[in-house]
Design a protein around this motif. Structure first.
Motif: not given
Lengths: 566, 566
Positions: B283-303
């Motif tokens: 499961i890949a949720i957490t990002e380096p600059d965002h711990g428990s803050d799911v709403a701020s995730l930035t990993l981008r999916a571009t169509p």
């Protein structure tokens, strides 16, 4: 979003004046419980083993309550009349400590069959409630925590005499410039402390801090040099408990044993060399089946032509590989029974080895000493060894005190134990300083939900609590150092060791938590502080042993002497 | 010397009848504090961010007090009317918990400006004092601790339905016979969980426990299967948190997300495979600059033509190397703003890799996914990875829910989070069981001052306290599992996660301490329990996040709904 806190409503100086009599009343009640427990644990006017064993748990609570109260009292005393962060921390810490200590006291009163009316009165006193409502409020704690962060966690400065202050400065710089860059590799790769670190420390005289100038060390003759040693140990431990902060402990224990019991020839031969760090030394006391129970040691020294033959095992002998000189507690007089009267100290010379294993065959002699480093979760760098002595020869000159030293090894060992505990409190303070500073730094950098973690109210309250505990530990450590300088404080050295080491566990745990996932990563120093801190409550007297056999025992004995049994 | 304790004056059943109304009164007072805090944290009838942020620290205390009380209440409820060790543990634990909780409540009342008269009355009540004097005495605790030791620390049995009990038996046996012999090597050498362990677990159906039978799993259709999953997770975690006890969490989270949002085709394609453990998943949720803050995730999916291109980083993605299927939370709808409405779930297929690093270049596609395992102090075996996606292609079929799933990734993720927390409480219980049993075993073997460590009064009291906390955690874990089966208990799953994980830290710390120096050695399992336990309060919702954002929030909201603001 996160707002800045209102202007710091930090605890007013007046709070200290309210807190002091509350602490004094708690102390009075603790004394009452102590007298009662002493009565319960004595037979015919003296403490007796059987009831002491039955009352271990209340004794343990007694020791902890005594430690917590003393730490809070001393912090308040050290900062009273002053203003600024430390004075605020004393109030915050006192308000945190007192209710928890009173709940312990309630339990102790109940368990000793005492009427707890006065404890109840204190725990529900309007003065305490008012303190908690104002100086102990979330706003007040937040303001104090914010001030801690503004100082980068560098809190609780201690006024030192010029010599000690100069040493502190020099070793803080050395720690930052030389130790910090090496610390992570030494820990993660379980390396041996390298010469690049040891050599400059030799030149700075670190191994001679407990040795009088007249014996080639740097301690002013007639002084314990306790404060300088504390300051240096703390400074080095802030960079690394294992790679630097613990180097002083072994030469101190050995030097004090030699000063207490060595012959003039032994003192002349060894003290200057120990002071120079050539050889490095190690202390072999613990045996595989005996932890803190020195009197049961079984490693056998058998007299032979010109000396002694050693046979048996030791364990947890830290730095035994690198060391060229071991102080070995051995049973030379088995006919005196199994107690500590049959123990002597022997000096074992050996080559210095790098790495995790060694075998030393004595040339032409048939004797052998082999060692294996025990892998541990932290405290890596010096390595703690299992040792096996087989028919190992020690010449007569290696018996500390010569013939007069036979059977006195236990007492010579004890001469260095107080210093070892004192150093360990200082080591704990160093680890706490590192853990708090790291937490403050990380929380300032880390953005959470759109703001730095350090700007959140809960983070600030955590800082205040951590800093209060560090300030209490630090002030008490230096205060006990001053007692030792004055020839007192033996019990207090165990007490501050107990308190500071548990505090280091708590602070390093909280620092790791503030780091979140990264705190659990080996590349983050906070994870090292956490695993390193865990050893502190085990070695140099496990906390149960100190609490029961030294602190509670000493409190109970003093109460009996007072003769005011209830 | 050490004498045997007198005949066990264990807490009488009558004590439970005294304790229950005291706990009830504490609950009533907690409710009062909750209403007041809710009032302080609300504007115009609803909770408001600004005061909630100011009152983080009281909210945190509120959540912890709620957790401690619920654990004690539930343990008493679960064992009332019964006799024997569990009933004694409930009393011992309640007596330990209540005074500490009341001191917290006092602070909370003070901080909220409430009159604490009733808290004071409870904390000084004669009934509580009498309980502490008798059932809470050192003699009573010692007797309970002795009983814990006689059972080898195997305490707090839970009555389970036949299916769950059978699974528990089977996995306890597997854990003992297959996992235990591998656990130390996997930890100390940081190995990847081997196929010799994974393959039999596949055959036992471990990866399909959260998946309905109609989708190829083993959960009875329409059931959460929570109790079986708890029992299996706990059994495996007792042998190793990292090598076995945590394998179920990932397939559960992914399966529940697919069940919540997957298209029928996705469910048909993936659920049976996940259930078979082919592929394993991550499961890949957490990002380096965002711990428990799911709403701020930035990993981008571009169509792009036929699908999506992923660019960005994830971190702490456990098992990402070995897994063949990743559930990735990505931002597909940046135009919807930075919140959680722009997130979708994408399924990423990749080869399974052994070891600590991998690079996967998509054939002919130009996309790349690389991973690096983050070295950690514990929880080793699955490895937690830093991941870098570069122009990585995911076909349209990998968008969970298809076009209808766009922007709903956050909700689908949440579907599995409750189960993840529930599992983590069970993991904590497994680690605690291992730590307690190891402490009992060691203390029975180890001779100190001429008697087994387990025969000392202080050791026995420690056993009683550890066992009380484990019993409270365990009973609450299973009780919340039953709530989940009934479609409730979302908040309580976070609460028991909070409580059990901190408890596992405390128990593993104490177990290590009882082991003395050997506890600090890597070859002693107690040292592994200690470093493993430390991760529990960080992952699956850090304790601060759970306490503030889930537990306190939920308590405050409920109080507002009640509408009985003071």
């Amino acid at each position: 979003m996160v707002r800045d806190l209102p202007d710091p409503p930090a605890p007013p100086a007046a709070s200290a004046a309210v807190l002091a009599p509350l602490l004094a009343e708690a102390r009075r009640l603790l004394d009452q419980a102590t007298r009662t427990l002493a009565h319960l644990c004595s037979r015919e006017g003296g403490l007796d083993v059987a009831p002491l064993d039955d009352y271990q748990s209340p004794s343990y609570e007694l020791a902890w309550t005594g430690a917590e109260l003393l730490a809070a009292e001393n912090l308040l005393l050290a900062t009273r009349g002053g203003s600024g962060l430390d004075a605020d921390l004393a109030v915050v810490h006192g308000i945190e400590t007192l209710p928890a200590a009173l709940v312990r006291l309630q339990g102790l009163f109940a368990d000793c069959g005492l009427d707890a009316e006065e404890v109840d009165a204190l725990i529900t006193s309007p003065e305490l409630a008012a303190l908690r409502r104002h100086a102990g409020s979330h706003a007040s704690l937040g303001a104090v925590g914010h001030a801690v962060a503004l100082q980068g966690g560098d809190i609780a400065p201690i006024a030192l005499e010029a010599d000690a202050a100069m040493a502190q400065d020099a070793f803080l710089r050395f720690a930052r410039e030389v130790v910090v860059p090496l610390a992570e590799d030494i820990h993660r790769q379980d390396l041996t402390v390298p010469e690049s670190l040891l050599q400059p420390l030799r030149e700075m005289g670190v191994f001679g801090l407990a040795i009088p100038e007249s014996h080639g060390g740097s301690a002013p003759d007639g002084s314990e040099n306790a404060l300088t040693m504390i300051a240096v140990t703390e400074a080095l431990s802030e960079a690394s408990l294992a790679a630097a902060g613990s180097l002083i402990t072994r030469p101190e224990i050995l030097a004090r044993a030699l000063l207490a019991g060595g012959t003039p020839e032994q003192q002349a031969r060894w003290l200057p060399r120990i002071a120079r760090g050539e050889p490095l030394c190690a202390i072999a006391i613990t045996e595989p089946d005996h932890g803190s129970d020195v009197a049961s040691l079984t490693l056998r020294a058998t007299p032979c032509q010109g000396g002694w033959r050693l046979d048996g095992a030791k364990t947890w002998c830290t730095f035994a590989g690198k060391a060229g000189l071991l102080m070995v507690v051995a049973r030379t007089e088995p006919e005196r029974g199994a107690g500590h009267k049959g123990l002597s100290l022997l000096l074992v010379e050996k080559p210095s080895y790098e790495g995790h294993d060694f075998v030393f065959d004595q040339p032409g002699d048939g004797g052998r000493l082999s060692g294996r480093a025990i892998p541990t979760i932290g405290y890596r760098g010096m390595h703690s060894f299992d040792l096996a002595f087989e028919n190992f020869f020690v010449p007569d000159a290696g018996l500390v005190g010569g013939a007069a030293g036979r059977g006195r090894g236990f007492y010579f060992t004890m001469a260095g134990m107080v210093g070892g505990r004192m150093q360990t409190a200082a080591r704990a303070c160093g680890v706490m300083r590192a853990a708090l500073k790291a937490a403050v730094r990380h929380a300032g950098d880390r953005q959470v939900f759109g703001a730095p973690l350090a700007s959140y109210a809960l983070t600030r309250v955590k800082f205040a609590r951590m800093a209060g505990r560090l300030a209490a530990s630090r002030h008490l450590t230096y205060a006990v150092g001053r007692l030792l300088e004055a020839g007192q404080g033996r019990m207090e050295a165990s007490l501050v060791k107990l308190y500071a080491c548990r505090s280091a566990e708590i602070l390093s745990r909280e620092s790791l938590q503030i780091h979140g996932g990264m705190g659990y990563a080996e590349e983050t120093p906070a994870s090292r502080y956490f695993v390193d801190a865990r050893v502190l409550s085990i070695f140099e007297g496990a906390e149960e042993t100190l609490a029961l056999k030294v602190i509670a025992r000493s409190m109970l004995e003093a109460a009996l002497k007072d003769g005011r049994h209830v």
